[in-house]
Design an enzyme around this catalytic site. Structure first.
Site, mmCIF file in Angstrom:
data_model
loop_
_atom_site.group_PDB
_atom_site.id
_atom_site.type_symbol
_atom_site.label_atom_id
_atom_site.label_comp_id
_atom_site.label_asym_id
_atom_site.label_seq_id
_atom_site.Cartn_x
_atom_site.Cartn_y
_atom_site.Cartn_z
ATOM 1 C CB SER A 182 -0.949 -0.012 1.187
ATOM 2 O OG SER A 182 -0.226 -0.127 2.391
ATOM 3 C CG HIS B 140 -4.332 -1.675 -0.919
ATOM 4 N ND1 HIS B 140 -5.012 -0.477 -1.075
ATOM 5 C CD2 HIS B 140 -3.896 -1.686 0.356
ATOM 6 C CE1 HIS B 140 -4.974 0.200 0.060
ATOM 7 N NE2 HIS B 140 -4.299 -0.502 0.947
ATOM 8 C CE LYS C 276 -7.306 -0.934 2.733
ATOM 9 N NZ LYS C 276 -6.586 -1.857 3.556
HETATM 10 C C1 LIG Z 1 -6.415 -2.202 4.917
HETATM 11 C C2 LIG Z 1 -5.624 -3.421 5.048
HETATM 12 C C3 LIG Z 1 -5.947 -4.399 5.993
HETATM 13 C C4 LIG Z 1 -7.046 -4.210 6.988
HETATM 14 O O1 LIG Z 1 -8.311 -4.362 6.409
HETATM 15 P P1 LIG Z 1 -9.584 -3.823 7.186
HETATM 16 O O2 LIG Z 1 -10.703 -4.598 6.587
HETATM 17 O O3 LIG Z 1 -9.697 -2.359 6.916
HETATM 18 O O4 LIG Z 1 -9.389 -4.132 8.633
HETATM 19 C C5 LIG Z 1 -5.210 -5.555 6.019
HETATM 20 N N1 LIG Z 1 -4.176 -5.739 5.172
HETATM 21 C C6 LIG Z 1 -3.828 -4.820 4.267
HETATM 22 C C7 LIG Z 1 -2.690 -5.087 3.334
HETATM 23 C C8 LIG Z 1 -4.536 -3.627 4.169
HETATM 24 O O5 LIG Z 1 -4.176 -2.706 3.273
#
Ligand SMILES: *Cc1c(COP(=O)(O)O)cnc(C)c1O
Length: 399
Positions: A187, A215, A247
């Protein structure tokens, strides 16, 4: 009696963060997370949400959530294993598995809950976890909750993974299980893990493979099916495909996909799944609608990539350093933390909302503005954002 102040550290530690300018200054959206939104009372273009496809405001998702409140109420009443599994929860898991081309799927409250709940069950004492050095914090915390031995391999480097596995096995040839874990899309840089080669190395060592595709979903692969689809892999080589509805899916919730045995193991053992309340009906129904939209409206993913290509080309054309990105996350690397912060402030004045990412989130000297493309932006919006980057970049002497 003691004169110790039991909570004195709170104020002291906050003051230290503020003095170092490392505290989070929350920006407040005055309304929905749309491409044109209001931040701290100012109308701006949204360039930092994870709502890649604009689904958090898609009419079908909103209608599904409202209908579910009418039919099923606002709460599920329990944790999933007791009385908190509704027909909607089962439907979402069937629909997600079909979408992913996986034998089975399981939904958690969040992606964090999936990583923190499942990783420490997959490995424990006497096992080995090998992790990409830039993996997400929720993976790191999940691994910390296990008692497994840990090794780290160089970022996105299958040869170094092979080295780490060989070294660990030399020292302790009797590992019970080995797990290789990586983000799918990273990310901070927007680069894609070489999952095909990682899975091949893991296979040679008899290791499980766990990919966190938070992502990549809605972005990579056939119709946004994610990184396993992107590399044409299967769930007998990538044993755990983990992701999130928070996301590109535009709602909230974590999930894992893989074999039926994986799913049964996961829900019988993950403490986050067993001990924390299940999703309210509105959330579940909106997630089902998100899967429907991805299956039936491929134009959103196509639009995301068209805008991404245009924006990346423009940034590089202006002379900005966009690093190793291969996805709709485009970092604009500016160097010093202070420069990134000034750039972000100036962009906000110019009507673009994009946050600075600074040390310690990224290496010193690699501070950046991280932009995330959104399929719901118009061509004019993206043109205006490019112009704002040009103005701010020239004023700061970056281009
Ligand atoms: C955003 C994210 C998470 C967490 O996901 P949520 O559903 O928002 O708790 C886990 N791993 C990665 C790589 C992320 O970017």
């Amino acid at each position: 009696m003691t004169d110790r102040d039991p909570v004195g550290f709170l104020g002291r530690e906050v003051a230290e963060l503020v003095a170092a300018d490392l505290d989070w200054k929350l920006r407040v959206l005055g309304g929905p997370s749309t491409p044109r939104c209001t931040v701290d009372g100012r109308p701006v273009l949204m360039f930092c949400s994870n709502n890649y496809l604009g689904l958090s405001n898609h009419p079908r998702l909103k209608e599904a959530a409202i209908a579910a409140v009418r039919s099923h109420g606002v709460g599920s009443g329990s944790v999933r294993p007791i009385a908190g599994t509704m027909d909607l929860h089962m439907e979402l898991e069937r629909r997600l598995a079909r979408f992913k081309g996986a034998p089975a799927s399981l939904v958690y409250q969040t992606g964090f809950a999936a990583n923190a709940g499942l990783l420490p069950q997959l490995v424990g004492e006497g096992d080995l976890v090998v992790s990409d050095e830039l993996n997400h914090g929720s993976i790191i915390d999940g691994v910390r909750l296990s008692r497994a031995e840990r090794a780290v391999y160089r970022h996105a480097d299958p040869a170094d993974l092979a080295r780490a596995l060989a070294t660990a096995e030399e020292h302790a040839p009797a590992f019970r299980r080995i797990l290789v874990v990586t983000d799918g899309v990273f990310s901070m840089d927007g680069d894609i893990a070489p999952l095909d080669r990682i899975a091949a190395v893991a296979h040679d060592h008899g290791a499980m493979v766990y990919v966190d595709d938070a992502h990549g979903e809605g972005v990579l692969g056939d119709g946004g099916r994610g990184i396993v689809s992107h590399y044409h892999l299967t769930h007998d080589r990538v044993h755990v495909e983990m992701g999130t509805f928070s996301k590109a899916f535009g709602v909230v919730g974590g999930h894992v996909s893989g074999s039926p045995e994986l799913v049964q193991f996961a829900y019988n053992k993950s403490r986050t799944w067993l001990l924390s309340g299940s999703h309210p009906p509105a959330v579940v129904a909106a997630c089902i609608a998100a899967v429907d939209v991805l299956e039936q409206e491929p134009q959103h993913v196509a639009r995301l990539w068209a805008l991404t290509r245009r924006f990346k080309q423009a940034m590089v054309g202006l002379g900005f350093d966009t690093g190793a990105s291969a996805t709709p996350i485009t970092p604009v690397i500016v160097g010093e933390s202070a420069t990134a912060k000034r750039m972000s402030e100036r962009l906000l004045e110019l009507g673009v909302f994009a946050l600075p990412i600074v040390f310690p989130m990224v290496a010193k000297g690699k501070a950046r503005i991280r932009t995330i493309m959104n399929a719901a932006l118009t061509d004019d919006d993206v043109g205006a954002a490019i112009a704002a980057f040009e103005t701010a970049g020239r004023e700061l002497g970056l281009i």
